[in-house]
Design a protein around this motif. Sequence first.
Motif, PDB file in Angstrom:
ATOM      1  N   ASP A 242       0.826  -1.206   0.000  1.00  0.00           N
ATOM      2  CA  ASP A 242       0.000   0.000   0.000  1.00  0.00           C
ATOM      3  C   ASP A 242       0.861   1.256   0.000  1.00  0.00           C
ATOM      4  N   GLY A 243       1.943   1.229   0.776  1.00  0.00           N
ATOM      5  CA  GLY A 243       2.840   2.374   0.804  1.00  0.00           C
ATOM      6  C   GLY A 243       3.552   2.560  -0.520  1.00  0.00           C
ATOM      7  N   HIS A 244       3.958   1.458  -1.137  1.00  0.00           N
ATOM      8  CA  HIS A 244       4.636   1.534  -2.435  1.00  0.00           C
ATOM      9  C   HIS A 244       3.717   2.136  -3.495  1.00  0.00           C
ATOM     10  N   ILE A 245       2.465   1.678  -3.515  1.00  0.00           N
ATOM     11  CA  ILE A 245       1.520   2.147  -4.528  1.00  0.00           C
ATOM     12  C   ILE A 245       1.193   3.622  -4.314  1.00  0.00           C
ATOM     13  N   LYS A 246       0.956   4.006  -3.076  1.00  0.00           N
ATOM     14  CA  LYS A 246       0.649   5.408  -2.796  1.00  0.00           C
ATOM     15  C   LYS A 246       1.822   6.300  -3.192  1.00  0.00           C
ATOM     16  N   HIS A 247       3.038   5.834  -2.907  1.00  0.00           N
ATOM     17  CA  HIS A 247       4.243   6.583  -3.264  1.00  0.00           C
ATOM     18  C   HIS A 247       4.352   6.727  -4.782  1.00  0.00           C
ATOM     19  N   LEU A 248       4.122   5.658  -5.515  1.00  0.00           N
ATOM     20  CA  LEU A 248       4.191   5.695  -6.972  1.00  0.00           C
ATOM     21  C   LEU A 248       3.171   6.678  -7.537  1.00  0.00           C
ATOM     22  N   VAL A 249       1.949   6.593  -7.060  1.00  0.00           N
ATOM     23  CA  VAL A 249       0.894   7.475  -7.553  1.00  0.00           C
ATOM     24  C   VAL A 249       1.231   8.932  -7.253  1.00  0.00           C
ATOM     25  N   TYR A 250       1.738   9.197  -6.072  1.00  0.00           N
ATOM     26  CA  TYR A 250       2.126  10.564  -5.719  1.00  0.00           C
ATOM     27  C   TYR A 250       3.187  11.077  -6.688  1.00  0.00           C
ATOM     28  N   CYS A 251       4.184  10.246  -6.983  1.00  0.00           N
ATOM     29  CA  CYS A 251       5.266  10.645  -7.892  1.00  0.00           C
ATOM     30  C   CYS A 251       4.730  10.938  -9.287  1.00  0.00           C
ATOM     31  N   VAL A 252       3.835  10.095  -9.782  1.00  0.00           N
ATOM     32  CA  VAL A 252       3.285  10.295 -11.125  1.00  0.00           C
ATOM     33  C   VAL A 252       2.429  11.556 -11.174  1.00  0.00           C
ATOM     34  N   GLU A 253       1.573  11.746 -10.170  1.00  0.00           N
ATOM     35  CA  GLU A 253       0.748  12.950 -10.124  1.00  0.00           C
ATOM     36  C   GLU A 253       1.617  14.203 -10.087  1.00  0.00           C
ATOM     37  N   ASN A 254       2.699  14.154  -9.328  1.00  0.00           N
ATOM     38  CA  ASN A 254       3.587  15.305  -9.225  1.00  0.00           C
ATOM     39  C   ASN A 254       4.308  15.564 -10.543  1.00  0.00           C
ATOM     40  N   ALA A 255       4.726  14.502 -11.223  1.00  0.00           N
ATOM     41  CA  ALA A 255       5.396  14.663 -12.510  1.00  0.00           C
ATOM     42  C   ALA A 255       4.453  15.286 -13.534  1.00  0.00           C
ATOM     43  N   ILE A 256       3.189  14.890 -13.514  1.00  0.00           N
ATOM     44  CA  ILE A 256       2.198  15.461 -14.424  1.00  0.00           C
ATOM     45  C   ILE A 256       1.946  16.924 -14.085  1.00  0.00           C
ATOM     46  N   LEU A 257       1.857  17.213 -12.801  1.00  0.00           N
ATOM     47  CA  LEU A 257       1.621  18.579 -12.348  1.00  0.00           C
ATOM     48  C   LEU A 257       2.681  19.540 -12.879  1.00  0.00           C
ATOM     49  N   ASN A 258       3.896  19.046 -13.047  1.00  0.00           N
ATOM     50  CA  ASN A 258       5.016  19.900 -13.433  1.00  0.00           C
ATOM     51  C   ASN A 258       5.388  19.801 -14.914  1.00  0.00           C
ATOM     52  N   LEU A 259       4.495  19.252 -15.729  1.00  0.00           N
ATOM     53  CA  LEU A 259       4.720  19.249 -17.164  1.00  0.00           C
ATOM     54  C   LEU A 259       4.572  20.652 -17.731  1.00  0.00           C
ATOM     55  N   PRO A 260       5.368  21.004 -18.725  1.00  0.00           N
ATOM     56  CA  PRO A 260       5.185  22.307 -19.371  1.00  0.00           C
ATOM     57  C   PRO A 260       3.970  22.287 -20.287  1.00  0.00           C
ATOM     58  N   ILE A 261       3.445  23.449 -20.598  1.00  0.00           N
ATOM     59  CA  ILE A 261       2.295  23.539 -21.495  1.00  0.00           C
ATOM     60  C   ILE A 261       2.646  22.915 -22.843  1.00  0.00           C
ATOM     61  N   GLY A 262       1.734  22.122 -23.355  1.00  0.00           N
ATOM     62  CA  GLY A 262       1.948  21.491 -24.639  1.00  0.00           C
ATOM     63  C   GLY A 262       2.582  20.115 -24.551  1.00  0.00           C
ATOM     64  N   GLN A 263       2.986  19.710 -23.363  1.00  0.00           N
ATOM     65  CA  GLN A 263       3.588  18.393 -23.175  1.00  0.00           C
ATOM     66  C   GLN A 263       2.703  17.583 -22.228  1.00  0.00           C
ATOM     67  N   GLU A 264       2.410  16.338 -22.576  1.00  0.00           N
ATOM     68  CA  GLU A 264       1.508  15.508 -21.787  1.00  0.00           C
ATOM     69  C   GLU A 264       2.189  14.297 -21.166  1.00  0.00           C
ATOM     70  N   GLN A 265       3.422  14.011 -21.554  1.00  0.00           N
ATOM     71  CA  GLN A 265       4.017  12.737 -21.173  1.00  0.00           C
ATOM     72  C   GLN A 265       5.265  12.889 -20.312  1.00  0.00           C
ATOM     73  N   ILE A 266       5.534  11.843 -19.552  1.00  0.00           N
ATOM     74  CA  ILE A 266       6.671  11.818 -18.651  1.00  0.00           C
ATOM     75  C   ILE A 266       7.612  10.679 -19.051  1.00  0.00           C
ATOM     76  N   ILE A 267       8.813  10.734 -18.524  1.00  0.00           N
ATOM     77  CA  ILE A 267       9.811   9.693 -18.753  1.00  0.00           C
ATOM     78  C   ILE A 267      10.118   9.003 -17.435  1.00  0.00           C
ATOM     79  N   LEU A 268      10.215   7.687 -17.475  1.00  0.00           N
ATOM     80  CA  LEU A 268      10.665   6.926 -16.316  1.00  0.00           C
ATOM     81  C   LEU A 268      12.047   6.370 -16.630  1.00  0.00           C
ATOM     82  N   LEU A 269      13.014   6.708 -15.796  1.00  0.00           N
ATOM     83  CA  LEU A 269      14.384   6.231 -15.967  1.00  0.00           C
ATOM     84  C   LEU A 269      14.756   5.397 -14.754  1.00  0.00           C
ATOM     85  N   ALA A 270      14.889   4.096 -14.942  1.00  0.00           N
ATOM     86  CA  ALA A 270      15.214   3.191 -13.841  1.00  0.00           C
ATOM     87  C   ALA A 270      16.683   2.791 -13.917  1.00  0.00           C
ATOM     88  N   ASP A 271      17.428   3.080 -12.858  1.00  0.00           N
ATOM     89  CA  ASP A 271      18.861   2.761 -12.789  1.00  0.00           C
ATOM     90  C   ASP A 271      19.050   1.444 -12.042  1.00  0.00           C
TER      91      ASP A 271
END
Length: 317
Positions: free
Chosen positions: A128-157
Amino acid sequence: MTSVSRKIRSNSGSRSLDHEPSSPAEEQVKVNELRAALGPLTGRAEIYATDACLKRYLRARNWNVKKSEQMLRGTLHWRSDFKPEEIQWAEVAQEHETGKMYRVNCLDEQGHTILVSHPTRQNTGEMDGHIKHLVYCVENAILNLPIGQEQIILLADFKGWGIKYSTPIKTAREATNILQNHYPERLHVAILFNPPRVFETFWTIVKPFLDPRSFQKVKFVYTKNPKSMKQVNELLRKDKLKDILDNPADYKHEEYAKLMEEDDMKSAAYWNIGEVQPPKNGDPASMMKHDNSTEVNNKDPQPVPDGGTPVLESQLE
């Protein structure tokens, strides 16, 4: 009827197209049909279901209005129950302590926000904590997209990754379900950077969870393979990639916490959420400006999560 045939029928005075739209006007026909099928929406559902949002669901279902409606209704039900827009930093701060996933304070060369994942930094064990954390991260990444851009990048090291760091299958399945079904067309690409051979075992189990569109966006990239590195270098400058992957101080929890607390206020303003804790530092909610450095500029206009927070053209140079 052949696969290239068009089926035209009357629907409130408009044409219904069973092929991918070839013009903005045809796209709008589809959007109007989907909106009519959904019926009146209120509250946060109305805020969420913008025309741009409807287009993403239509693209995810190959412009089939009935399937898009079913998918979007599922998301509206999930959002009403899970309430992703109400998750605040304080609820996921512990998950964030090691920097196992965070948003980089810059954009790629095409204006995507970037979520970096370090699977070896896992510090908690509850799904539950992992899922909530993931959703928070995705929502935050979307919130900070510039106008005209809809997509995010996931980079896993995957530096130092071993089978002991594998995500539990149940968690992987749930995470995949949420990302595919409730954030359609939000992922530009998922870059798996230097996964070891042992990762193939885990990948064999996980990949059946992916739909074809998502599967095509997963890219395995290896430092010693110039061809695979090319796609990364087209998105990120080499110095920025090196800073993200090779800098042991790439994540500073206290600094990141301040940024997230400010973003919580920004999100609350957009979703009309009244009771949100102000930043601990006492500063008013401010806007985050992204560029190819790590500086923050607090003079932006109000956010538009569907199309992103405006950024200056000079920032993308």
